[in-house]
Design a protein around this motif. Structure first.
Motif, PDB file in Angstrom:
ATOM      1  N   ASP C 593       0.832  -1.210   0.000  1.00  0.00           N
ATOM      2  CA  ASP C 593       0.000   0.000   0.000  1.00  0.00           C
ATOM      3  C   ASP C 593       0.856   1.244   0.000  1.00  0.00           C
ATOM      4  OD1 ASP C 593      -2.573  -1.530   1.867  1.00  0.00           O
ATOM      5  OD2 ASP C 593      -2.773  -0.566  -0.089  1.00  0.00           O
ATOM      6  N   GLU C 594       1.915   1.223   0.828  1.00  0.00           N
ATOM      7  CA  GLU C 594       2.782   2.396   0.892  1.00  0.00           C
ATOM      8  C   GLU C 594       3.501   2.611  -0.426  1.00  0.00           C
ATOM      9  OE1 GLU C 594       2.447   0.074   3.038  1.00  0.00           O
ATOM     10  OE2 GLU C 594       1.889   1.016   4.924  1.00  0.00           O
ATOM     11  N   ALA C 595       3.908   1.509  -1.059  1.00  0.00           N
ATOM     12  CA  ALA C 595       4.614   1.650  -2.340  1.00  0.00           C
ATOM     13  C   ALA C 595       3.691   2.253  -3.392  1.00  0.00           C
ATOM     14  CB  ALA C 595       5.112   0.278  -2.809  1.00  0.00           C
ATOM     15  N   ILE C 596       2.447   1.783  -3.427  1.00  0.00           N
ATOM     16  CA  ILE C 596       1.506   2.310  -4.418  1.00  0.00           C
ATOM     17  C   ILE C 596       1.229   3.775  -4.142  1.00  0.00           C
ATOM     18  CG2 ILE C 596      -0.891   2.209  -5.181  1.00  0.00           C
ATOM     19  CD1 ILE C 596      -0.692  -0.776  -5.078  1.00  0.00           C
ATOM     20  N   GLU C 597       1.100   4.096  -2.866  1.00  0.00           N
ATOM     21  CA  GLU C 597       0.880   5.501  -2.493  1.00  0.00           C
ATOM     22  C   GLU C 597       2.035   6.359  -3.006  1.00  0.00           C
ATOM     23  OE1 GLU C 597      -1.349   7.081  -0.252  1.00  0.00           O
ATOM     24  OE2 GLU C 597      -0.252   8.966  -0.287  1.00  0.00           O
ATOM     25  N   LEU C 598       3.258   5.852  -2.821  1.00  0.00           N
ATOM     26  CA  LEU C 598       4.422   6.645  -3.199  1.00  0.00           C
ATOM     27  C   LEU C 598       4.591   6.715  -4.715  1.00  0.00           C
ATOM     28  CD1 LEU C 598       6.646   8.042  -1.628  1.00  0.00           C
ATOM     29  CD2 LEU C 598       8.066   6.062  -1.979  1.00  0.00           C
ATOM     30  N   LEU C 599       4.390   5.576  -5.383  1.00  0.00           N
ATOM     31  CA  LEU C 599       4.738   5.519  -6.801  1.00  0.00           C
ATOM     32  C   LEU C 599       3.619   6.003  -7.703  1.00  0.00           C
ATOM     33  CD1 LEU C 599       6.518   2.085  -6.944  1.00  0.00           C
ATOM     34  CD2 LEU C 599       7.546   4.318  -7.218  1.00  0.00           C
ATOM     35  N   ILE C 600       2.392   5.837  -7.264  1.00  0.00           N
ATOM     36  CA  ILE C 600       1.289   6.126  -8.172  1.00  0.00           C
ATOM     37  C   ILE C 600       0.415   7.257  -7.663  1.00  0.00           C
ATOM     38  CG2 ILE C 600      -0.784   5.175  -9.230  1.00  0.00           C
ATOM     39  CD1 ILE C 600       0.639   2.519  -9.293  1.00  0.00           C
ATOM     40  N   VAL C 601       0.018   7.160  -6.387  1.00  0.00           N
ATOM     41  CA  VAL C 601      -0.962   8.136  -5.904  1.00  0.00           C
ATOM     42  C   VAL C 601      -0.349   9.521  -5.818  1.00  0.00           C
ATOM     43  CG1 VAL C 601      -2.435   8.741  -3.994  1.00  0.00           C
ATOM     44  CG2 VAL C 601      -2.207   6.372  -4.671  1.00  0.00           C
ATOM     45  N   ARG C 602       0.849   9.601  -5.204  1.00  0.00           N
ATOM     46  CA  ARG C 602       1.446  10.931  -5.059  1.00  0.00           C
ATOM     47  C   ARG C 602       1.761  11.578  -6.397  1.00  0.00           C
ATOM     48  NH1 ARG C 602       5.185  10.482  -0.282  1.00  0.00           N
ATOM     49  NH2 ARG C 602       3.746  10.025   1.422  1.00  0.00           N
ATOM     50  N   PRO C 603       2.399  10.868  -7.352  1.00  0.00           N
ATOM     51  CA  PRO C 603       2.629  11.511  -8.656  1.00  0.00           C
ATOM     52  C   PRO C 603       1.334  11.934  -9.328  1.00  0.00           C
ATOM     53  CG  PRO C 603       3.975   9.560  -8.467  1.00  0.00           C
ATOM     54  CD  PRO C 603       3.092   9.577  -7.268  1.00  0.00           C
ATOM     55  N   ALA C 604       0.279  11.127  -9.175  1.00  0.00           N
ATOM     56  CA  ALA C 604      -0.989  11.505  -9.811  1.00  0.00           C
ATOM     57  C   ALA C 604      -1.518  12.797  -9.208  1.00  0.00           C
ATOM     58  CB  ALA C 604      -2.010  10.385  -9.646  1.00  0.00           C
ATOM     59  N   LEU C 605      -1.451  12.888  -7.865  1.00  0.00           N
ATOM     60  CA  LEU C 605      -1.923  14.113  -7.221  1.00  0.00           C
ATOM     61  C   LEU C 605      -1.054  15.303  -7.611  1.00  0.00           C
ATOM     62  CD1 LEU C 605      -2.847  12.842  -3.673  1.00  0.00           C
ATOM     63  CD2 LEU C 605      -4.383  13.640  -5.449  1.00  0.00           C
ATOM     64  N   ALA C 606       0.284  15.053  -7.703  1.00  0.00           N
ATOM     65  CA  ALA C 606       1.173  16.150  -8.094  1.00  0.00           C
ATOM     66  C   ALA C 606       0.859  16.602  -9.516  1.00  0.00           C
ATOM     67  CB  ALA C 606       2.632  15.693  -7.997  1.00  0.00           C
TER      68      ALA C 606
END
Lengths: 171, 99, 669
Positions: C593-606
């Motif tokens: 979950d943390e990896a997905i948050e870091l790799l996908i969710v955060r870049p998408a929000l950025a």
């Protein structure tokens, strides 16, 4: 004979025109225009349009000019000030008028319409008669005829509305 | 006189009327110059009617006269209205259509 | 009546049930709605049985029928029918889906009795059954995608069933988003199939594919990889698995039906159905097998560390589906489907028992608080043990036969697949450990407070309604589960459903004992006759050897669990302290979950923030305002001409006329 009459009438028309433009007092301009109109009537006669010449004198000089005279009498002739607020107007106006004249003259004189150089074809005796004009008005040009009567009605109504005194609120 | 003369005279009268509109400031005189131009047109019409040989040009000129009369009527109404409201009768003073 | 007619009935009945229950919301009392919902699926099951009998009436080679109601779309080379395909595979899936669904509907009849949203629940549940049946019966890829998407929606609706719980709605959204990622893969695969083969229809595609593609070509590999994306997202395989544990926010019957027995098996069905394509793309098939193996092992390690009862069972599901995926990817189609069937029975049973226990715990799910339920709820405990034995592949249970059928096929195929079999046995060991960890934590010992209350008074423990994950207080209005719960001992529908499933968990394996009978494989194998891999049959001796190894591993696992959690309960704590990093890795779900948050969710929000601040504000607004300013400026320039002086207008007019006349004079000369 015809040539003499033409030049006299032409001079009269031209003189009247220049008079309209040049006179300071508007009343004198109106009078100059009346002279111009009469000269034009003569020119129409020379062109075998008897009815039109008569209409010009009776309607134009007789009715429209009288209207002008009434208004000028009511309004009064004012002097125009000498100062020109629009820059360049007094320079360009005559120049443009001259340019216009030259262009039109060239268009006419250098035209390839050869019939311009003639006196026109031989016409029957009743050319320009009220009868023939009447026939045309009531047969071929009936709709424009009726339309112009409506136009006159509209103009009359419009003038009355425009010149109405403002009424105060009814009370 | 050939028809050319009439047409050239008509152009001369037209140009004069145009100069008059551009130079004069009283609305009455401007309308008079407008009459000049209309009449120049009438003269040309009648001359061409003579050249062609039928009277249709003359009927046209008649209708032009009717129109000129209407226009004069409305114009005079306007001038009377302006005068009644005590505005100066000078086209350079009446500039409310300024953009 | 032909098999396809029965199949259409099976498809129609749950849909009608769903609509009827939904429309009769205020008119009909809750119990009637529940009965209607259950009956519609029950009758659908009977129709599925009739379809099976009708299919058995055909001779073995022609047991496949395509039937279409009408042509859905026909334009420029594209022809899509509203058609179903009835063969052994789809009839098998129909039976599993309708059978297990009927029992779960019966269970919900009792379990959800005091829930305010009872009607909505049954309507959604029926709709889910309809969509799952549409998925397995579809005769072309378009209808498959329709069923796929409907199932995703039904899952979302049911996970967020208690819609006023923020954790539930967030879990629903997470499940839906990850499912959509899978849908993209599936849709792209369908597009590629249409582009290469010119049709969406199963019969045409599977007949044409071997002609058009050569084995190992990159186009067919791409198609299969895209299909795998869809399968992995739906079946919660790594790396698309993060939605499944969160999906436990839904009511227990939902977890039991959707996230154990049916929806998550859709990926397995997909790979089995498109076996022709996967045979042509061995790379993709191997990738699928490895992902299945990896999921199997990783999920097993995570399950050992979980303290939430439902989440532990969810990871177990993930692990078992890894077995099935591995099975159908290496060619053991019938074996994988066998495990699908047995897993449906014992996993549904396990979730049902978990639901009963959670009800007794006043909706708490933490096993650290549970103990001594053997004394408090005898029936539930027996069911729990039966389900656990089947899951751990204890000798002679259904799980025993099904799991080993996959592993012995892997061994028989040889080469690298032997290593997969070894991995599978390691996974079986882990399975036995974590399953009996749960059983030995919850059942024996001194009864906890809630259990003691049940023993003393015969009434369920009554606590204030709270969210088990966040300990927030809730009220009892619609949108929350409320304060009343039901256990199997007090609710006959729940007990009946669990008992039937227990019989299945114990005896379903007996239809496919190696060397003794061949009921299931004999029925299913002809559906896969196009694939040369189905020719591989492990010898009876090898199968029995595999069974023996499996039996030993299972008993060892159970013994180890007994040792760690009953005999020497202080040992696990010591292990946790000693191997702290490993423990934390397992407890935190391998940090996916943390990896997905870091790799996908955060870049998408950025990216979104960038789009708003820079692109929207500067570029788009700039263009729009710039245009506005330009037009205004031009207008300002033009306004200079509007001086208000009539005579200057006249001057310009005559000047223009003079210019025009000059132009015409020049041109005509």
């Amino acid at each position: 004979m015809e040539a003499v009459l033409f030049f006299v009438a032409a001079l009269g028309a031209l003189g009247g025109a220049i008079g309209v433009v040049a006179m300071r007092n508007p009343f004198y301009s109106v009078l100059a225009l009346i002279v111009h109109l009469f000269s034009l009537a003569v020119l129409f006669l020379l062109l075998s349009s008897a009815f039109l010449a008569a209409a010009q004198v009776v309607v134009y000089a007789g009715a429209v000019m009288v209207l002008y005279v009434f208004v000028v009498a009511y309004v009064g002739g004012g002097e125009e000030s000498a100062w020109e607020p629009i820059p360049g107007q007094r320079l360009f106006a005559p120049l443009l008028g001259l340019a216009l004249l030259i262009e039109l003259a060239i268009a006419v004189l250098a035209s390839s319409l050869l019939a311009l150089g003639t006196d026109g074809p031989d016409v029957k005796a009743g050319f320009g008669d009220p009868a023939s004009i009447g026939y045309l008005l009531l047969e071929k040009f009936l709709v424009p005829f009726e339309a112009s009567s409506i136009l006159l009605l509209l103009a009359a109504v419009g003038a009355i509305v425009l010149a109405q005194r403002r009424r105060e609120a009814a009370g | 006189m050939s028809i050319e003369w009439y047409i050239v005279l008509s152009s001369l009268l037209f140009a004069t009327g145009a100069i008059g509109i551009l130079l004069r400031r009283s609305p009455i005189v401007i309308l008079l110059c407008l009459e000049l131009m209309l009449n120049a047109g009438n003269l040309a019409l009648v001359a061409f009617s003579r050249m062609v040989g039928n009277e249709q040009g003359q009927v046209f000129a008649l209708v032009v006269m009717v129109v000129a009369a209407c226009e004069v009527v409305v114009g005079m109404g306007l001038i009377v209205a302006i005068f009644r409201r005590k505005l100066p009768l000078d086209v350079d003073e009446l500039t409310e259509l300024r953009g | 009546m032909s098999a396809s007619t029965w199949a259409w009935l099976v498809l129609l009945l749950p849909l009608l049930g769903s609509i009827t229950v939904a429309l009769s919301f205020r008119a009909v009392p809750a119990r009637v709605a529940g009965a209607v919902g259950t009956a519609s699926v029950g009758i659908a099951f009977l129709c599925a049985v009739a379809a099976l009998l009708s299919l058995l009436g055909d001779d073995a080679d022609s047991r496949h029928h395509a039937s279409s109601l009408w042509t859905y779309a026909q334009a420029g080379g594209l022809e899509i029918d509203l058609g179903i395909y009835v063969d052994q595979l789809s009839v098998f899936m129909m039976l599993v889906v309708t059978g297990v669904s009927t029992l779960i509907h019966l269970y919900s009849f009792g379990y959800m009795k005091s829930d305010e949203g009872y009607h909505r629940f049954f309507s959604y549940l029926n709709f889910f059954v309809f969509s799952m049946l549409l998925l397995v019966l579809a005769g072309n890829f378009v209808l498959l995608i329709v069923g796929w998407a409907f199932v995703g929606f039904a899952s979302y609706a049911l996970i967020s069933f208690w819609y006023r719980r923020t954790t539930a709605t967030r879990a629903g959204m997470k499940a839906f988003v990850i499912n959509v990622v899978g849908d993209i893969g599936l849709v792209l695969a369908a597009f590629l199939i249409f582009q290469q083969l010119g049709s969406f229809d199963y019969e045409t595609v599977f007949a044409q594919a071997p002609e058009v593609f050569s084995r190992g070509e990159w186009t067919i590999t791409a198609i299969c990889l895209l299909l795998l994306v869809g399968a992995f997202a739906k079946s919660a395989q790594i790396p698309f698995h993060t939605w499944l544990p969160d999906a436990m926010e839904g009511p227990t019957p939902v977890s039991s039906l959707i996230h154990a027995a049916t929806m998550v098996t859709a990926g397995v069905y997909l790979i089995a159905r498109t076996n022709v394509l996967f045979y042509l793309a061995p790379t993709a098939a191997d990738i699928a097998a490895f992902v299945g193996l990896a999921t199997l092992l990783i999920a097993g390690t995570i399950a050992i560390a979980q303290t939430d009862l439902k989440r532990a069972i969810a990871y177990s599901t993930m692990s078992q589906i890894g077995y099935m995926i591995m099975g159908v990817s290496i060619g053991a189609y019938s074996a994988g489907l066998f495990h699908l069937m047995t897993h449906a029975t014992f996993k549904a049973l396990l979730f049902m028992t978990a639901g009963s226990i959670i009800s007794a715990m006043a909706n708490r799910q933490d096993i650290d608080r549970m103990s001594g339920f053997w004394k408090a709820m005898r029936f539930t405990s027996i069911m729990f043990v039966i389900g656990g034995l089947a899951l751990a592949a204890f000798p002679l249970t259904s799980g025993f036969f099904s799991k080993d059928s996959i592993l012995s096929f892997a061994e028989a195929r040889g080469g690298i697949y032997t290593w997969m079999a070894i991995g599978g046995y390691v996974g079986a060991f882990l399975t036995a450990i974590y399953t009996f960890r749960l059983i030995f934590r919850v059942l024996p010992g001194r009864p906890c407070e809630e259990a003691q209350h049940l023993i003393d008074s015969g009434e369920l423990y009554h606590g204030p309604p709270i969210n088990p994950a966040t300990e927030e207080e809730e009220d009892a209005e619609v949108g929350f589960p409320g304060a009343h719960h039901h256990i199997a001992e007090q609710s006959w529908p729940m007990a009946v459903a669990m008992a039937v499933l227990a019989c299945g968990a114990l005896f379903a394996g007996l239809i496919q004992v190696p060397g003794v009978d061949n009921v299931l494989f004999g029925f299913l194998d002809p559906a896969f006759h196009d694939s040369p891999l189905a020719e591989i049959h492990p010898s009876v001796g090898a199968e029995w050897r595999g069974l023996a190894i499996g039996a030993v591993i299972s008993v060892l696992g159970i013994a180890l669990a007994w040792f760690l959690w009953v005999a020497r309960p202080e040992l696990p704590g010591l292990f946790r302290a000693r191997f702290r990093a490993v423990y934390l890795l397992c407890l935190n779900k391998w940090y996916f979950d943390e990896a997905i948050e870091l790799l996908i969710v955060r870049p998408a929000l950025a990216l979104g923030r960038f789009a708003n601040d820079v692109f929207e504000r500067r570029v788009v607004d700039g263009l729009v305002s710039g245009t506005r300013d330009a037009v205004g400026g031009a207008g300002g320039l033009v306004r200079i001409v509007q001086s208000g002086f009539v005579r200057s207008y006249a001057l310009l007019l005559i000047a223009g006329f003079a210019g025009l006349a000059l132009y015409f004079l020049v041109v005509s000369s």
